[in-house]
Design a protein around this motif. Structure first.
Motif: not given
Length: 128
Positions: A6-26
């Motif tokens: 469960m911790i691994g899933i939460l960390i992975a989902s947070g990472f994908f949300i972060f990366v999506g925001g970085v891509r949008a800003r780019g």
């Protein structure tokens, strides 16, 4: 084991949300650069022809881009990084829209984030 998964899933989902925001800003930063390039090319065209490329309002930038490339001002036409079609001004549409009567022009483009200082997400309007 379940807790670790469960911790691994939460960390992975947070990472994908972060990366999506970085891509949008780019993508927004690239849009700003493309619009600056487009505006410089339009001013060069205006100097050479004493008018801007005449196109009906809110046509996807192809009309102006064709005129700019014919004159050798732009070799590569800027395109929105997402390039999602639809009517200019609609939500979820990401294109560069252009309109001109020859004496002035209107460029419109859609930003995804508020990462550009002084601008909010949504459609932006640029004129000379």
């Amino acid at each position: 084991l379940i807790v670790i998964a469960m911790i691994g899933i939460l960390i992975a989902s947070g990472f994908f949300i972060f990366v999506g925001g970085v891509r949008a800003r780019g993508r927004d930063a690239r849009r700003e650069d493309d619009i600056k390039q487009f505006r410089v090319a339009l001013e060069l065209y205006n100097v050479n022809r004493r008018q801007y490329p005449v196109c009906p309002e809110d046509i996807v930038g192809d009309c102006a881009l064709d005129a700019l490339s014919r004159d050798g001002i732009l070799n590569t036409a800027p395109r929105d990084p997402r390039n999602i079609g639809g009517a200019c001004g609609d939500a979820g549409v990401y294109r560069y829209c252009y309109g001109s009567n020859g004496s002035s022009y209107v460029l419109r483009y859609n930003l995804e984030t508020d990462s550009i200082p002084g601008k909010t997400p949504g459609w932006q309007i640029v004129s000379p």
